[in-house]
Design a protein around this motif. Sequence first.
Motif, mmCIF file in Angstrom:
data_model
loop_
_atom_site.group_PDB
_atom_site.id
_atom_site.type_symbol
_atom_site.label_atom_id
_atom_site.label_comp_id
_atom_site.label_asym_id
_atom_site.label_seq_id
_atom_site.Cartn_x
_atom_site.Cartn_y
_atom_site.Cartn_z
ATOM 1 N N VAL A 158 73.792 -1.881 -59.535
ATOM 2 C CA VAL A 158 74.184 -1.732 -58.218
ATOM 3 C C VAL A 158 76.384 -1.316 -57.648
ATOM 4 N N PRO A 159 75.867 -0.297 -57.860
ATOM 5 C CA PRO A 159 77.169 0.542 -57.584
ATOM 6 C C PRO A 159 78.492 -0.696 -56.290
ATOM 7 N N ASP A 160 76.928 -0.565 -55.585
ATOM 8 C CA ASP A 160 77.832 -0.980 -53.894
ATOM 9 C C ASP A 160 78.538 -2.441 -54.127
ATOM 10 N N ALA A 161 79.541 -3.036 -53.644
ATOM 11 C CA ALA A 161 80.676 -4.172 -54.744
ATOM 12 C C ALA A 161 79.535 -5.062 -53.656
ATOM 13 N N ASN A 162 79.222 -4.646 -52.280
ATOM 14 C CA ASN A 162 78.992 -5.430 -50.735
ATOM 15 C C ASN A 162 77.914 -5.669 -51.163
ATOM 16 N N THR A 163 76.951 -4.783 -51.872
ATOM 17 C CA THR A 163 75.703 -4.959 -52.125
ATOM 18 C C THR A 163 75.672 -6.106 -52.959
ATOM 19 N N ARG A 164 76.247 -6.221 -54.393
ATOM 20 C CA ARG A 164 75.759 -7.074 -55.273
ATOM 21 C C ARG A 164 76.334 -8.516 -54.120
ATOM 22 N N VAL A 165 77.229 -8.326 -53.264
ATOM 23 C CA VAL A 165 77.800 -9.547 -53.010
ATOM 24 C C VAL A 165 76.773 -10.467 -51.945
ATOM 25 N N GLU A 166 75.724 -9.163 -52.071
ATOM 26 C CA GLU A 166 74.953 -10.163 -50.707
ATOM 27 C C GLU A 166 73.234 -10.486 -52.056
ATOM 28 N N GLY A 167 74.035 -9.396 -52.117
ATOM 29 C CA GLY A 167 71.903 -9.927 -53.519
ATOM 30 C C GLY A 167 72.743 -11.279 -54.178
ATOM 31 N N ALA A 168 73.878 -12.128 -54.437
ATOM 32 C CA ALA A 168 74.375 -12.908 -55.216
ATOM 33 C C ALA A 168 74.127 -13.504 -54.268
ATOM 34 N N VAL A 169 74.578 -14.115 -52.999
ATOM 35 C CA VAL A 169 74.640 -14.751 -52.088
ATOM 36 C C VAL A 169 73.338 -15.569 -52.033
ATOM 37 N N ALA A 170 72.095 -13.874 -52.024
ATOM 38 C CA ALA A 170 70.706 -14.331 -51.543
ATOM 39 C C ALA A 170 69.781 -14.870 -52.494
ATOM 40 N N GLY A 171 70.312 -14.599 -53.940
ATOM 41 C CA GLY A 171 69.716 -15.023 -54.990
ATOM 42 C C GLY A 171 69.086 -14.473 -54.978
#
Length: 512
Positions: A233-246
Amino acid sequence: MKRYLQIVASLAALMLPATSAAWAEPAKGGVIDVATIGEPPTLDPMASTADLVGIVTQHIYETLYTFDKDWGIAPLLAADMPQISPDGLAYTIPLGTGIKFHDGSDMNSADVIASLQRWMKIATRGKQAAEVIAAIDAVDDHAVKIILKKPFAPLLSLLSLNNAAAIIIPSENAGQEPLTSFIGTGPYMLKDRKPDQYIQLARFDGYKSRDGEPNGYGGARKQYLDEIRFVPVPDANTRVEGAVAGQFAYVDSLPVESFDKISGGKTQPIILKPFGWPVFVLNTKQGLNSDIRIRKAIQAALAPNDMLLAAFGSKDFFAVDGDMYPEGFAWHTDVGTDAYKPDGDTEAAAALLTEAGYDGKPLRILTSRQYEFHYKMAQVAAEYLKAAGFQVQLDVVEWATLTKNRTDPALWDIYITHSPFLPEPSLTGIMSDSSPGWWVSDRKHQVLEAFNAESDPAKRVALFADVQKAIYDEVPAFKVGDFNALAAQAPTLKGVRPAPWPYFWNAYLEGN
């Protein structure tokens, strides 16, 4: 920041040794997705020092030794610690028995010798060791002897690290360059790889775990999970959203400013404090930075305080610190750090550029946005360097491209990376003459050889001060400061011990 302090406190508790009760056998089963910063450039850990490569491949391959929870050396494929001759020149290493490769064959001394010879040929840390290794011989099928030309204290640490790693592979595969058969002895084996989608690892049923309890990277390695999928998941913001969403069971390398957002999501923030140090590596081999005056100008121009503030936002997540190891580490010293200026010194940098006869050639900074803090530091650094008189060119590429391009000295002048605080200073990339940056000098060799030849820990601490001073005097790299790292973990994922290179043996899914 009360929530932050609670997380740090809980992290400290997680790092305590596991008790027998805590490691009562969970049920096997389940698949986890682990979000990483991108696609690893290779699955051959000998061929790369990238942390991402080590994170993935440490599940597939193993080394003779590894690190315990206190960063001491622990046997892994070796049966025990080596017998070292009184003169420090011979290491006799007993090998574990009944250890199988993923192809079903048994590991023996021929595999170990062929693997270490390959390591000395292609790995930067292997080349470092090769300078002092006279021979590697078989004692019998289950023991090898390493003969040194001179005493070399870092040997076992070099044999233990998981990048540029001395992995043991079948002898018939040791001639592969690049590696095409990804067969190791690890608890998980490669099942499938879809570039830019996932790397899928499956439990190796023939794996033989060490006895005892888990102990850092050492001790028991149990395979509770059926499969582990590493998802780029190269995009940091996408990793953050993925973490928040579980979306993922574990998310690595998150921007620290996302701490509060993740705290309110479906995964739990995990902080490693202190994690390590961002570093600007300078190409001393050719181009602008082959001139020490240019390197000194860069050292003077950079302003760590503003760079770290831009990268991490709050001083809860960084420290402005020029010592190669912070307080609390055995290697801590401030010798030589007068050249580290938290707010930079533009006038001194400009004077050095004038002295060097700088002609306006662009200073090429190689960086990536997959580690967002690298990119933010690069932006601030560029402005300070311009203020000193440099023309600056930012080359922003994918991390896999960066790790490839940094091996070509014609393509860059500075590349940005980071490192955990390694247990042995000689593991640091710049200590190897062949590591990108290619720092080679008589001064380096003099201080490093004295440091590496000394076996007494207290004397080595004193000698490291000379190594640090040489780094500041010759500027092969610029340490920006200290930083904490942020990851996220699903509440149902248990048995994961916080570590700079996260690992998922001993992990299990609660209620599986």
